[in-house]
Design a protein around this motif. Structure first.
Motif, PDB file in Angstrom:
ATOM      1  N   ASN A   1      15.775  15.119  -3.280  1.00  0.00           N
ATOM      2  CA  ASN A   1      16.412  14.651  -4.527  1.00  0.00           C
ATOM      3  C   ASN A   1      16.692  13.142  -4.510  1.00  0.00           C
ATOM      4  N   GLY A   2      15.769  12.400  -3.900  1.00  0.00           N
ATOM      5  CA  GLY A   2      15.883  10.946  -3.934  1.00  0.00           C
ATOM      6  C   GLY A   2      14.992  10.368  -5.016  1.00  0.00           C
ATOM      7  N   TYR A   3      14.765   9.072  -4.952  1.00  0.00           N
ATOM      8  CA  TYR A   3      13.895   8.424  -5.940  1.00  0.00           C
ATOM      9  C   TYR A   3      13.256   7.183  -5.325  1.00  0.00           C
ATOM     10  N   ILE A   4      12.090   6.832  -5.881  1.00  0.00           N
ATOM     11  CA  ILE A   4      11.320   5.687  -5.388  1.00  0.00           C
ATOM     12  C   ILE A   4      11.683   4.445  -6.201  1.00  0.00           C
ATOM     13  N   VAL A   5      12.084   3.403  -5.506  1.00  0.00           N
ATOM     14  CA  VAL A   5      12.425   2.137  -6.160  1.00  0.00           C
ATOM     15  C   VAL A   5      11.189   1.262  -6.344  1.00  0.00           C
ATOM     16  N   GLU A   6      10.309   1.277  -5.335  1.00  0.00           N
ATOM     17  CA  GLU A   6       9.132   0.401  -5.373  1.00  0.00           C
ATOM     18  C   GLU A   6       8.023   1.003  -4.520  1.00  0.00           C
ATOM     19  N   SER A   7       6.779   0.858  -4.978  1.00  0.00           N
ATOM     20  CA  SER A   7       5.624   1.332  -4.216  1.00  0.00           C
ATOM     21  C   SER A   7       4.431   0.432  -4.523  1.00  0.00           C
ATOM     22  N   ASN A   8       3.892  -0.232  -3.488  1.00  0.00           N
ATOM     23  CA  ASN A   8       2.793  -1.181  -3.676  1.00  0.00           C
ATOM     24  C   ASN A   8       1.754  -1.014  -2.576  1.00  0.00           C
ATOM     25  N   ASN A   9       0.496  -1.361  -2.906  1.00  0.00           N
ATOM     26  CA  ASN A   9      -0.601  -1.379  -1.939  1.00  0.00           C
ATOM     27  C   ASN A   9      -1.254  -2.756  -1.936  1.00  0.00           C
ATOM     28  N   PHE A  10      -1.615  -3.237  -0.736  1.00  0.00           N
ATOM     29  CA  PHE A  10      -2.244  -4.546  -0.605  1.00  0.00           C
ATOM     30  C   PHE A  10      -3.471  -4.427   0.299  1.00  0.00           C
ATOM     31  N   GLN A  11      -4.563  -5.064  -0.100  1.00  0.00           N
ATOM     32  CA  GLN A  11      -5.783  -5.102   0.720  1.00  0.00           C
ATOM     33  C   GLN A  11      -5.788  -6.441   1.442  1.00  0.00           C
ATOM     34  N   GLU A  12      -5.296  -6.462   2.683  1.00  0.00           N
ATOM     35  CA  GLU A  12      -5.188  -7.714   3.415  1.00  0.00           C
ATOM     36  C   GLU A  12      -6.559  -8.222   3.861  1.00  0.00           C
ATOM     37  N   SER A  13      -7.455  -7.309   4.220  1.00  0.00           N
ATOM     38  CA  SER A  13      -8.822  -7.679   4.617  1.00  0.00           C
ATOM     39  C   SER A  13      -9.706  -6.451   4.446  1.00  0.00           C
ATOM     40  N   ASP A  14     -11.006  -6.601   4.783  1.00  0.00           N
ATOM     41  CA  ASP A  14     -11.921  -5.457   4.656  1.00  0.00           C
ATOM     42  C   ASP A  14     -11.543  -4.318   5.592  1.00  0.00           C
TER      43      ASP A  14
ATOM     44  N   ARG B   1      -8.230  -3.891   6.902  1.00  0.00           N
ATOM     45  CA  ARG B   1      -6.779  -3.674   7.010  1.00  0.00           C
ATOM     46  C   ARG B   1      -6.144  -3.551   5.627  1.00  0.00           C
ATOM     47  N   SER B   2      -5.368  -2.462   5.440  1.00  0.00           N
ATOM     48  CA  SER B   2      -4.628  -2.226   4.190  1.00  0.00           C
ATOM     49  C   SER B   2      -3.143  -2.117   4.507  1.00  0.00           C
ATOM     50  N   HIS B   3      -2.321  -2.545   3.549  1.00  0.00           N
ATOM     51  CA  HIS B   3      -0.864  -2.548   3.734  1.00  0.00           C
ATOM     52  C   HIS B   3      -0.209  -1.864   2.536  1.00  0.00           C
ATOM     53  N   GLY B   4       0.663  -0.917   2.811  1.00  0.00           N
ATOM     54  CA  GLY B   4       1.413  -0.243   1.757  1.00  0.00           C
ATOM     55  C   GLY B   4       2.901  -0.414   1.974  1.00  0.00           C
ATOM     56  N   ARG B   5       3.622  -0.702   0.902  1.00  0.00           N
ATOM     57  CA  ARG B   5       5.074  -0.919   0.992  1.00  0.00           C
ATOM     58  C   ARG B   5       5.780   0.002   0.015  1.00  0.00           C
ATOM     59  N   MET B   6       6.784   0.734   0.514  1.00  0.00           N
ATOM     60  CA  MET B   6       7.568   1.638  -0.316  1.00  0.00           C
ATOM     61  C   MET B   6       9.058   1.403  -0.049  1.00  0.00           C
ATOM     62  N   VAL B   7       9.844   1.372  -1.122  1.00  0.00           N
ATOM     63  CA  VAL B   7      11.301   1.307  -1.019  1.00  0.00           C
ATOM     64  C   VAL B   7      11.838   2.559  -1.704  1.00  0.00           C
TER      65      VAL B   7
ATOM     66  N   GLU C   1      13.213   1.144   3.531  1.00  0.00           N
ATOM     67  CA  GLU C   1      11.981   0.387   3.255  1.00  0.00           C
ATOM     68  C   GLU C   1      10.926   0.780   4.277  1.00  0.00           C
ATOM     69  N   LEU C   2       9.760   1.185   3.789  1.00  0.00           N
ATOM     70  CA  LEU C   2       8.669   1.643   4.647  1.00  0.00           C
ATOM     71  C   LEU C   2       7.462   0.726   4.469  1.00  0.00           C
ATOM     72  N   ASN C   3       6.935   0.216   5.583  1.00  0.00           N
ATOM     73  CA  ASN C   3       5.727  -0.612   5.570  1.00  0.00           C
ATOM     74  C   ASN C   3       4.676   0.085   6.417  1.00  0.00           C
ATOM     75  N   PHE C   4       3.591   0.531   5.755  1.00  0.00           N
ATOM     76  CA  PHE C   4       2.514   1.245   6.430  1.00  0.00           C
ATOM     77  C   PHE C   4       1.273   0.353   6.513  1.00  0.00           C
ATOM     78  N   TYR C   5       0.603   0.421   7.682  1.00  0.00           N
ATOM     79  CA  TYR C   5      -0.615  -0.376   7.885  1.00  0.00           C
ATOM     80  C   TYR C   5      -1.752   0.558   8.304  1.00  0.00           C
ATOM     81  N   GLU C   6      -2.876   0.429   7.617  1.00  0.00           N
ATOM     82  CA  GLU C   6      -4.065   1.219   7.933  1.00  0.00           C
ATOM     83  C   GLU C   6      -5.163   0.274   8.412  1.00  0.00           C
ATOM     84  N   ASP C   7      -5.620   0.478   9.665  1.00  0.00           N
ATOM     85  CA  ASP C   7      -6.697  -0.330  10.240  1.00  0.00           C
ATOM     86  C   ASP C   7      -7.972   0.511  10.292  1.00  0.00           C
TER      87      ASP C   7
END
Length: 295
Positions: free
Chosen positions: A99-112, A114-120, A220-226
């Motif tokens: 029963n929570g809620y998402i304040v922010e959710s974004n995805n970033f393509q740092e390079s071919d 590496r991807s970065h996702g940020r959730m608050v 705040e969650l910062n996820f990185y996919e290599d």
């Protein structure tokens, strides 16, 4: 009119004037006493409320069982994940589960690679530790974990005390307003009442903010996919036939350019070449003739 009557009338006028002055003085004294009473009542109401509130605040802060402590929890987690989109979907499901809620959710393509996702996200305080444990279960490696807690119990109790004090003053002002007879008194009480009610709104806003911050924890969650990119052979990029035709045309163009240059050189320099040819021919002829004469 006799002189005696005149004296009696004069004495009566003086007596009536004195009585009128005394009445006005009494009225002024009564009015000032009312003002003093008004100020004293307001001050006493606020002071008594403050004393009661201070006592309650001391009891609340020294004895945790009387009032539940107010703590603002925040967490910051950075981690590696196998698939960014899958990890974010799992977190979204768990936020909904508690029963929570998402304040922010974004995805970033740092390079071919590496991807970065940020959730608050914000979850109820009672599920804070459980949510963190389950969120970390969705990652391959935790890179950073930072948890902070700010105890705002004393600040919260102080705001409640101030609110109670201002409520008491507001109630007393409303009583004075009902009994006010003069317009100037009514205006003065109205101005004081508006000021007190404005202060009450500010305090209530701060209390609601602290309630929200302590009822829901912020994470705040910062996820990185290599990703490892393996190059593939693409036959489409070879274009052997097209490249062969292009090279053939370039060769023909080069030959035509060389032939054109030769023709231009010969025709353009024909007079000079004729002179050089004649001179060369005569020189060779003359040399051969002399050799024959010697023989």
């Amino acid at each position: 009119m006799s002189r005696l009557n005149i004296i009696l009338v004069f004495i009566a006028i003086i007596f009536l004037a004195g009585c009128s002055a005394q009445d006005e003085e009494k009225a002024a004294v009564t009015e000032s006493m009312k003002d003093v009473e008004y100020s004293n009542d307001i001050g006493e109401a606020e002071d008594s409320s403050k004393e009661e509130s201070i006592t309650e605040a001391e009891e609340s802060t020294t004895n945790p069982t009387i009032s539940q402590r107010k703590i603002i929890h925040k967490a910051n987690i950075s981690a590696n994940v196998k698939e960014l989109t899958v990890a974010q979907e799992k977190i979204t499901e768990k936020v909904s589960k508690y029963n929570g809620y998402i304040v922010e959710s974004n995805n970033f393509q740092e390079s071919d690679s590496r991807s970065h996702g940020r959730m608050v996200v914000r979850v109820p305080e009672e599920h804070f530790e459980t949510f963190l444990s389950e969120a970390e279960g969705q990652v391959t490696k935790v890179l950073e974990r930072n948890i902070t807690g700010e105890d705002v119990t004393e600040q919260y109790v102080d705001l409640e005390s101030r609110l109670k004090s201002k409520r008491a003053v507001e109630a007393r002002l409303l009583v004075f307003m009902e009994s006010a007879e003069k317009t100037e008194d009514l205006l003065k009480i109205s101005a004081d009442l508006a000021k007190v009610q404005e202060e009450i709104e500010v305090i209530v806003g701060k209390i609601k903010y602290l309630d929200n911050q302590t009822s829901f924890s912020t994470i705040e969650l910062n996820f990185y996919e290599d990703r490892v990119i393996v190059p593939s052979i693409e036959n489409k990029e070879l274009n052997t036939w097209e490249k062969t035709k292009k090279q053939f045309v370039q060769s023909v163009n080069a030959l035509l350019m060389i032939g054109s240059w030769i023709i231009v050189f010969l025709l353009g320099n024909l007079p000079v070449l004729l002179v050089i040819g004649i001179v060369s021919f005569l020189s060779i002829w003359f040399i051969r003739k002399r050799r024959k004469d010697k023989e």
